[in-house]
Design a protein around this motif. Structure first.
Motif, PDB file in Angstrom:
ATOM      1  N   GLY A 135       0.838  -1.196   0.000  1.00 51.56           N
ATOM      2  CA  GLY A 135       0.000   0.000   0.000  1.00 51.56           C
ATOM      3  C   GLY A 135       0.864   1.233   0.000  1.00 51.56           C
ATOM      4  O   GLY A 135       2.095   1.144  -0.043  1.00 51.56           O
ATOM      5  N   SER A 136       0.231   2.414   0.062  1.00 52.30           N
ATOM      6  CA  SER A 136       1.045   3.634  -0.011  1.00 52.30           C
ATOM      7  C   SER A 136       1.797   3.874   1.302  1.00 52.30           C
ATOM      8  O   SER A 136       2.852   4.496   1.302  1.00 52.30           O
ATOM      9  N   GLU A 137       1.278   3.354   2.422  1.00 55.22           N
ATOM     10  CA  GLU A 137       1.945   3.642   3.699  1.00 55.22           C
ATOM     11  C   GLU A 137       2.566   2.437   4.369  1.00 55.22           C
ATOM     12  O   GLU A 137       3.302   2.570   5.348  1.00 55.22           O
ATOM     13  N   ARG A 138       2.241   1.252   3.897  1.00 58.21           N
ATOM     14  CA  ARG A 138       2.828   0.054   4.505  1.00 58.21           C
ATOM     15  C   ARG A 138       2.707  -1.126   3.559  1.00 58.21           C
ATOM     16  O   ARG A 138       1.991  -1.068   2.550  1.00 58.21           O
ATOM     17  N   VAL A 139       3.389  -2.190   3.930  1.00 58.51           N
ATOM     18  CA  VAL A 139       3.312  -3.403   3.133  1.00 58.51           C
ATOM     19  C   VAL A 139       2.867  -4.524   4.077  1.00 58.51           C
ATOM     20  O   VAL A 139       3.281  -4.578   5.236  1.00 58.51           O
ATOM     21  N   LEU A 140       1.973  -5.381   3.577  1.00 56.98           N
ATOM     22  CA  LEU A 140       1.499  -6.506   4.391  1.00 56.98           C
ATOM     23  C   LEU A 140       2.102  -7.791   3.841  1.00 56.98           C
ATOM     24  O   LEU A 140       2.147  -7.994   2.619  1.00 56.98           O
ATOM     25  N   VAL A 141       2.570  -8.639   4.737  1.00 54.99           N
ATOM     26  CA  VAL A 141       3.110  -9.940   4.325  1.00 54.99           C
ATOM     27  C   VAL A 141       2.275 -11.017   5.009  1.00 54.99           C
ATOM     28  O   VAL A 141       2.224 -11.094   6.236  1.00 54.99           O
ATOM     29  N   GLU A 142       1.606 -11.826   4.188  1.00 58.57           N
ATOM     30  CA  GLU A 142       0.814 -12.925   4.748  1.00 58.57           C
ATOM     31  C   GLU A 142       1.690 -14.172   4.799  1.00 58.57           C
ATOM     32  O   GLU A 142       2.279 -14.563   3.793  1.00 58.57           O
ATOM     33  N   LEU A 143       1.784 -14.768   5.980  1.00 58.69           N
ATOM     34  CA  LEU A 143       2.639 -15.944   6.148  1.00 58.69           C
ATOM     35  C   LEU A 143       1.816 -17.229   6.091  1.00 58.69           C
ATOM     36  O   LEU A 143       0.605 -17.214   6.387  1.00 58.69           O
ATOM     37  N   ASP A 144       2.475 -18.342   5.773  1.00 56.55           N
ATOM     38  CA  ASP A 144       1.705 -19.592   5.672  1.00 56.55           C
ATOM     39  C   ASP A 144       1.378 -20.200   7.036  1.00 56.55           C
ATOM     40  O   ASP A 144       0.771 -21.257   7.109  1.00 56.55           O
ATOM     41  N   ASN A 145       1.794 -19.538   8.138  1.00 57.98           N
ATOM     42  CA  ASN A 145       1.359 -20.001   9.463  1.00 57.98           C
ATOM     43  C   ASN A 145       0.109 -19.246   9.923  1.00 57.98           C
ATOM     44  O   ASN A 145      -0.285 -19.307  11.077  1.00 57.98           O
ATOM     45  N   GLY A 146      -0.475 -18.481   9.011  1.00 58.23           N
ATOM     46  CA  GLY A 146      -1.720 -17.771   9.315  1.00 58.23           C
ATOM     47  C   GLY A 146      -1.504 -16.358   9.819  1.00 58.23           C
ATOM     48  O   GLY A 146      -2.451 -15.580   9.951  1.00 58.23           O
ATOM     49  N   ARG A 147      -0.253 -15.975  10.084  1.00 55.90           N
ATOM     50  CA  ARG A 147       0.015 -14.645  10.629  1.00 55.90           C
ATOM     51  C   ARG A 147       0.109 -13.618   9.503  1.00 55.90           C
ATOM     52  O   ARG A 147       0.576 -13.933   8.405  1.00 55.90           O
ATOM     53  N   MET A 148      -0.345 -12.413   9.772  1.00 53.49           N
ATOM     54  CA  MET A 148      -0.203 -11.311   8.807  1.00 53.49           C
ATOM     55  C   MET A 148       0.694 -10.262   9.451  1.00 53.49           C
ATOM     56  O   MET A 148       0.423  -9.814  10.564  1.00 53.49           O
ATOM     57  N   LEU A 149       1.789  -9.898   8.774  1.00 58.61           N
ATOM     58  CA  LEU A 149       2.703  -8.890   9.325  1.00 58.61           C
ATOM     59  C   LEU A 149       2.545  -7.598   8.543  1.00 58.61           C
ATOM     60  O   LEU A 149       2.347  -7.616   7.322  1.00 58.61           O
ATOM     61  N   SER A 150       2.677  -6.488   9.263  1.00 60.53           N
ATOM     62  CA  SER A 150       2.634  -5.189   8.600  1.00 60.53           C
ATOM     63  C   SER A 150       4.017  -4.558   8.755  1.00 60.53           C
ATOM     64  O   SER A 150       4.626  -4.649   9.822  1.00 60.53           O
ATOM     65  N   GLY A 151       4.558  -3.965   7.686  1.00 58.50           N
ATOM     66  CA  GLY A 151       5.877  -3.356   7.777  1.00 58.50           C
ATOM     67  C   GLY A 151       5.946  -2.081   6.953  1.00 58.50           C
ATOM     68  O   GLY A 151       5.152  -1.871   6.027  1.00 58.50           O
TER      69      GLY A 151
END
Ligand code: FAD
Length: 393
Positions: A142-158
Motif C-alpha cells: 500500500g502507499s503507507e505500509r506493506v502486508l506480508v501474509e505468512l503460511d502459518n496464518g500470521r499477517m505482518l505489517s511493515g
C-alpha cells in the motif's frame, strides 16, 4: 490488528540475519521470517562443506554487529597470500597482504558458523523478532505500509520488506521482479580434505580448460578444495570412494597441494549466474543472493551480499530515526539500487572474463595467461583489483 515492524526481512541466512542485526542494533523493530529453523549450537569438530572467504569489509560488518566475537578462533582460518596461475605455466600472479600494508586478506569460515554467530547477536536485540518455519504467501503493498501474509496464518505489517531469501527468492517473485540468468554448464565439486602439509595461510587457484581448481585453507591441516568441471565428469568424481577421490586429487591437482591424508566430505553444486533486473520496488529491497548470484570462482558472493547489507543499513539509518521514520520511503531505496547494482555488475563482468578466458579456446587461454603475467607486473593495477576484492574500494 496486525503487528507493525519497521522492516520485515524474509530469509534468515547469513545476509538476512546480518541486516536484522544491523537494523536491530539501530533501534528499529524487525521481523525476521525464516522458512528453516534457528541455527543450533555446533557440537561436532568436523568442518562443514559450505565455507566462505570473508573479506575485510565483511569482517568489519560482522565486528560492528557483534557477531565476529562469536566466531571462535579455532573455526576460522586467516589467509595472507593469494596465488593464481594457468595450467600451462604461462601466467601467474601473487597477492601478498604485507605488500598492501595489511595484516591479512580475511578469513575462511564455515557458513553455518557465520550464521550461528549472527543469530546469537539477534538474541540480545529486543526489537528483532525471529519467526521460523514459515514463509510468505502474499505481499500486499500500500502507499503507507506493506502486508506480508505468512503460511502459518500470521499477517505482518511493515514499512519495508526485504527479500534476503536466496537465489530462488519468493519475495522477488511475489514482487514480480525478473532475473537475467545463465547456466555456465559447470559444476563445482567441494571436497574437504586433511593435508599432509601443516596449516597454510595461502589460498590458490589454478585455471585449467575444464575450469579452476582451488585450495581454500581451513584451520589446522584442513582444506576445502573446489574442483570445477563439466557436469558429468564432476558427478563421476563425486561418486568415487574416499580413497579413489583422494588418489584422483593427488593425480590431477597441482603438485603444490602435496599429499592428502584423507577426504572427509564432498558435495557438488551447479554453477549459475543470476541478476535481478531491479533491486528495489515500492517498499521493497532485495539483498544477497536474492539480488545476485555470481560464479563462485572469485569467492565474492557472500561478500557482495554483506556489502548490500552495509549499504542498505547505512542509507536507511542515515535517513530515518527509529521513532520518526518510514524505512520504506523511496529516496534511500533508490540510492541503494544506484550504489549496489553497478558494483555487482562490475564483479559479474570480472568473474565472467576469468571464466570465459580460461575455459575458452587456446588463443583466449593464452591471452588470459598473458593477462595474469601482466597483472603481476602492474603494481598499482594489482593493488586496485585487490582493494576492490577486499571491499575496501
Ligand atoms: C560452491 C560455492 C562456493 C562459494 N564460496 C564463496 C566464498 O568463498 N565467498 C563468498 O563470499 N561467497 C561464496 N559463495 C556464495 C555464497 O555462498 C552466497 O552468496 C551466500 O550464501 C548467500 O547468502 P544469502 O543469505 O543471500 O542466501 P542463502 O544462504 O541462500 O540464505 C537464504 C535464507 O533464506 C531462507 N529462505 C529461503 N526461501 C525462503 C522463504 N520463501 N521464506 C523464508 N525464508 C526463506 C533459507 O532457508 C536461508 O536461510 C559460494 C557459493 C557457492 C555455490
Amino acid at each position: 490488528m496486525n503487528q507493525h515492524f519497521d522492516a520485515i526481512i524474509v530469509g534468515g541466512g547469513m545476509v538476512g540475519s546480518a541486516l536484522a542485526a544491523a537494523l536491530g542494533q539501530g533501534g528499529y523493530s524487525v521481523a525476521l521470517v525464516e522458512s528453516g529453523s534457528e541455527p543450533g549450537a555446533i557440537e561436532d569438530d568436523a568442518f562443514d562443506l559450505r565455507v566462505s572467504s570473508l573479506n575485510l569489509a565483511a569482517q568489519r560488518l560482522l565486528e560492528s554487529v557483534g557477531a565476529w566475537a562469536h566466531i571462535p578462533a579455532e573455526r576460522r582460518c586467516i589467509f595472507r597470500h593469494i596465488h593464481a596461475w594457468d595450467i600451462h605455466g604461462h601466467g601467474e600472479t601473487h597477492f601478498d597482504a604485507e605488500a598492501l600494508g595489511l595484516d591479512d586478506f580475511g578469513s575462511f569460515v564455515e557458513n553455518r558458523v557465520i550464521r550461528r554467530a549472527l543469530w546469537r547477536c539477534l538474541a540480545s536485540l529486543p526489537g528483532v523478532e525471529p519467526i521460523c518455519r514459515t514463509r510468505p504467501l502474499a505481499l500486499i503493498t500500500g502507499s503507507e505500509r506493506v502486508l506480508v501474509e505468512l503460511d502459518n496464518g500470521r499477517m505482518l505489517s511493515g514499512s519495508l520488506v526485504v527479500g534476503a531469501d536466496g537465489a530462488r527468492s519468493e519475495i522477488r517473485e511475489l514482487a514480480g521482479i525478473d532475473v537475467d540468468a545463465l547456466d555456465y554448464g559447470q559444476r563445482a565439486l567441494i571436497i574437504n580434505v586433511v593435508t599432509q602439509r601443516p596449516q597454510q595461510d595461502v589460498s590458490w587457484q589454478r585455471f585449467t580448460p575444464e575450469g579452476p581448481q582451488a585450495m581454500l585453507p581451513l584451520p589446522g591441516p584442513h582444506a576445502s578444495l573446489v574442483w570445477y568441471g563439466e557436469p558429468k565428469a564432476t558427478r563421476d568424481r563425486e561418486a568415487l570412494s574416499d580413497e579413489a577421490l583422494r588418489q584422483a586429487i593427488e593425480r590431477e591437482f597441482p603438485a603444490r597441494l602435496g599429499g592428502l591424508k584423507e577426504v572427509t566430505g564432498r558435495a557438488s553444486f551447479p554453477i549459475r549466474r543470476q541478476h535481478a533486473r531491479h533491486y528495489t520496488a515500492p517498499r521493497l529491497a532485495l539483498v544477497g543472493d536474492a539480488a545476485h548470484v555470481i560464479h563462485p570462482l572469485a569467492g565474492q558472493g557472500l561478500n557482495l551480499g554483506l556489502q548490500d547489507v552495509t549499504a542498505l543499513a547505512d542509507l536507511l539509518t542515515a535517513a530515518h530515526t527509529p521513532q520518526h521514520g518510514d524505512l520504506g520511503a523511496p529516496g534511500p531505496l533508490r540510492r541503494y539500487a544506484w550504489q549496489r547494482r553497478p558494483q555487482t555488475l562490475a564483479m559479474i563482468a570480472a568473474t565472467e572474463v576469468f571464466h570465459r578466458v580460461f575455459t575458452g579456446n587456446a588463443m583466449l587461454r593464452s591471452a588470459g595467461a598473458a593477462g595474469l603475467a601482466v597483472a603481476e607486473r602492474l603494481g598499482p593495477a594489482k593493488q586496485f583489483m585487490m582493494r576492490r576484492a577486499l571491499g575496501l574500494q
